[in-house]
Scaffold this motif. Sequence first.
Motif, PDB file in Angstrom:
ATOM      1  N   THR A  28      38.412  40.336  44.587  1.00  0.00           N
ATOM      2  CA  THR A  28      38.342  39.173  43.700  1.00  0.00           C
ATOM      3  C   THR A  28      39.550  39.199  42.770  1.00  0.00           C
ATOM      4  O   THR A  28      40.215  38.177  42.552  1.00  0.00           O
ATOM      5  CB  THR A  28      37.043  39.170  42.882  1.00  0.00           C
ATOM      6  OG1 THR A  28      35.923  39.125  43.778  1.00  0.00           O
ATOM      7  CG2 THR A  28      36.995  37.970  41.952  1.00  0.00           C
ATOM      8  N   VAL A  29      39.853  40.379  42.253  1.00  0.00           N
ATOM      9  CA  VAL A  29      41.033  40.543  41.394  1.00  0.00           C
ATOM     10  C   VAL A  29      42.313  40.213  42.161  1.00  0.00           C
ATOM     11  O   VAL A  29      43.204  39.523  41.640  1.00  0.00           O
ATOM     12  CB  VAL A  29      41.085  41.976  40.836  1.00  0.00           C
ATOM     13  CG1 VAL A  29      42.450  42.280  40.212  1.00  0.00           C
ATOM     14  CG2 VAL A  29      39.986  42.178  39.796  1.00  0.00           C
ATOM     15  N   ALA A  30      42.414  40.693  43.397  1.00  0.00           N
ATOM     16  CA  ALA A  30      43.613  40.411  44.189  1.00  0.00           C
ATOM     17  C   ALA A  30      43.799  38.909  44.370  1.00  0.00           C
ATOM     18  O   ALA A  30      44.914  38.384  44.244  1.00  0.00           O
ATOM     19  CB  ALA A  30      43.509  41.102  45.545  1.00  0.00           C
ATOM     20  N   ALA A  31      42.703  38.216  44.670  1.00  0.00           N
ATOM     21  CA  ALA A  31      42.799  36.763  44.835  1.00  0.00           C
ATOM     22  C   ALA A  31      43.239  36.088  43.542  1.00  0.00           C
ATOM     23  O   ALA A  31      44.058  35.159  43.561  1.00  0.00           O
ATOM     24  CB  ALA A  31      41.462  36.204  45.310  1.00  0.00           C
ATOM     25  N   THR A  74      47.295  46.611  33.142  1.00  0.00           N
ATOM     26  CA  THR A  74      46.016  45.926  32.978  1.00  0.00           C
ATOM     27  C   THR A  74      44.974  46.630  33.844  1.00  0.00           C
ATOM     28  O   THR A  74      45.262  47.666  34.446  1.00  0.00           O
ATOM     29  CB  THR A  74      46.132  44.427  33.342  1.00  0.00           C
ATOM     30  OG1 THR A  74      44.900  43.757  33.024  1.00  0.00           O
ATOM     31  CG2 THR A  74      46.456  44.231  34.812  1.00  0.00           C
ATOM     32  N   VAL A  75      43.772  46.059  33.893  1.00  0.00           N
ATOM     33  CA  VAL A  75      42.681  46.693  34.616  1.00  0.00           C
ATOM     34  C   VAL A  75      42.123  45.750  35.679  1.00  0.00           C
ATOM     35  O   VAL A  75      42.486  44.580  35.757  1.00  0.00           O
ATOM     36  CB  VAL A  75      41.558  47.147  33.655  1.00  0.00           C
ATOM     37  CG1 VAL A  75      42.070  48.217  32.721  1.00  0.00           C
ATOM     38  CG2 VAL A  75      41.010  45.962  32.865  1.00  0.00           C
ATOM     39  N   ASN A  76      41.220  46.292  36.478  1.00  0.00           N
ATOM     40  CA  ASN A  76      40.697  45.606  37.651  1.00  0.00           C
ATOM     41  C   ASN A  76      39.571  44.635  37.259  1.00  0.00           C
ATOM     42  O   ASN A  76      38.419  44.807  37.647  1.00  0.00           O
ATOM     43  CB  ASN A  76      40.190  46.663  38.642  1.00  0.00           C
ATOM     44  CG  ASN A  76      39.902  46.105  40.007  1.00  0.00           C
ATOM     45  OD1 ASN A  76      40.732  45.400  40.572  1.00  0.00           O
ATOM     46  ND2 ASN A  76      38.736  46.415  40.545  1.00  0.00           N
ATOM     47  N   ARG A  89      55.676  37.953  40.594  1.00  0.00           N
ATOM     48  CA  ARG A  89      55.605  39.393  40.331  1.00  0.00           C
ATOM     49  C   ARG A  89      54.976  40.141  41.506  1.00  0.00           C
ATOM     50  O   ARG A  89      54.263  39.580  42.336  1.00  0.00           O
ATOM     51  CB  ARG A  89      54.772  39.671  39.072  1.00  0.00           C
ATOM     52  CG  ARG A  89      55.207  38.941  37.820  1.00  0.00           C
ATOM     53  CD  ARG A  89      56.473  39.488  37.220  1.00  0.00           C
ATOM     54  NE  ARG A  89      56.328  40.834  36.715  1.00  0.00           N
ATOM     55  CZ  ARG A  89      55.832  41.132  35.492  1.00  0.00           C
ATOM     56  NH1 ARG A  89      55.407  40.165  34.686  1.00  0.00           N
ATOM     57  NH2 ARG A  89      55.771  42.386  35.081  1.00  0.00           N
ATOM     58  N   THR A  90      55.246  41.433  41.555  1.00  0.00           N
ATOM     59  CA  THR A  90      54.565  42.348  42.473  1.00  0.00           C
ATOM     60  C   THR A  90      53.537  43.130  41.682  1.00  0.00           C
ATOM     61  O   THR A  90      53.834  43.661  40.604  1.00  0.00           O
ATOM     62  CB  THR A  90      55.559  43.308  43.132  1.00  0.00           C
ATOM     63  OG1 THR A  90      56.431  42.569  43.994  1.00  0.00           O
ATOM     64  CG2 THR A  90      54.842  44.374  43.955  1.00  0.00           C
ATOM     65  N   VAL A  91      52.334  43.205  42.211  1.00  0.00           N
ATOM     66  CA  VAL A  91      51.244  43.942  41.577  1.00  0.00           C
ATOM     67  C   VAL A  91      50.989  45.214  42.366  1.00  0.00           C
ATOM     68  O   VAL A  91      51.013  45.209  43.598  1.00  0.00           O
ATOM     69  CB  VAL A  91      49.959  43.079  41.525  1.00  0.00           C
ATOM     70  CG1 VAL A  91      48.769  43.894  41.019  1.00  0.00           C
ATOM     71  CG2 VAL A  91      50.181  41.852  40.654  1.00  0.00           C
ATOM     72  N   VAL A  92      50.760  46.307  41.676  1.00  0.00           N
ATOM     73  CA  VAL A  92      50.338  47.567  42.299  1.00  0.00           C
ATOM     74  C   VAL A  92      48.879  47.779  41.933  1.00  0.00           C
ATOM     75  O   VAL A  92      48.537  47.838  40.749  1.00  0.00           O
ATOM     76  CB  VAL A  92      51.189  48.758  41.819  1.00  0.00           C
ATOM     77  CG1 VAL A  92      50.694  50.044  42.478  1.00  0.00           C
ATOM     78  CG2 VAL A  92      52.660  48.529  42.114  1.00  0.00           C
TER      79      VAL A  92
END
Length: 233
Positions: A28-31, A74-76, A89-92
């Motif tokens: 859900t976070v990724a989306a 940040t957090v999930n 941006r790129t997210v890890v």
Amino acid sequence: MNARFLGIAELAETPSVAVVVDVMRAFTVAAWAFGQGAEKIVLAESLDEALALKARRPDWVALKDGALAPGFDTVNSPGLLRSVDLAGRTVVQKTTAGTVGALAVKEARLVLCAGFVVAEATARLLRTHECDSVTFVVTGEDGQADEDLACAQYIARRATGAGTNPGEFLRRADESRAATELREGVRQGVHPDDVALCLELDRFPFAMVAALEDSLMVLRPCAAPSPTDKASV
């Protein structure tokens, strides 16, 4: 379509097609990250790898489960992420279950990461590829997380083109242990809207495809194909 529903530990062999499900909250976070403009998400093997990637690329945005920690941005939590501008941006991302599940099937021919927020787009992509066999990886609670299993079963039914009432599947997720823990503050790094956001069916019009890129498992959005489009896997 032959659908199997397995926990991460039950993956005895690499499937051809895998749908990795983590409703609360990794995918859900990724989306939401893609909804906020992120270009791609790198799924990290460990917290140390996430921090190392961030150290090499300070412009990348690193997030993790639980409370915010040094080195992470940040957090999930979808409720917290929805206010972050991630354009280009790129997210890890490193989480307890979702990213682990995706990395466990990284050699599969097709890997989709999913939650309710991208359910229909995911099902449509499976229909387009005319997949004979699909392994749904139920990531939470050693494969017993009912919110993940409910979502996986819903996507599997939609992938066959069957008319399926989502109400029962969403109810199961809403009554799951994960949802209860999020509501009661058992987990850290939580926004009050997280459960509701995780249960927002088809909030986004894209599926999410993960693939190896230069030894990293990278997740990218994939526009949902039209019902007449076809591909082969």
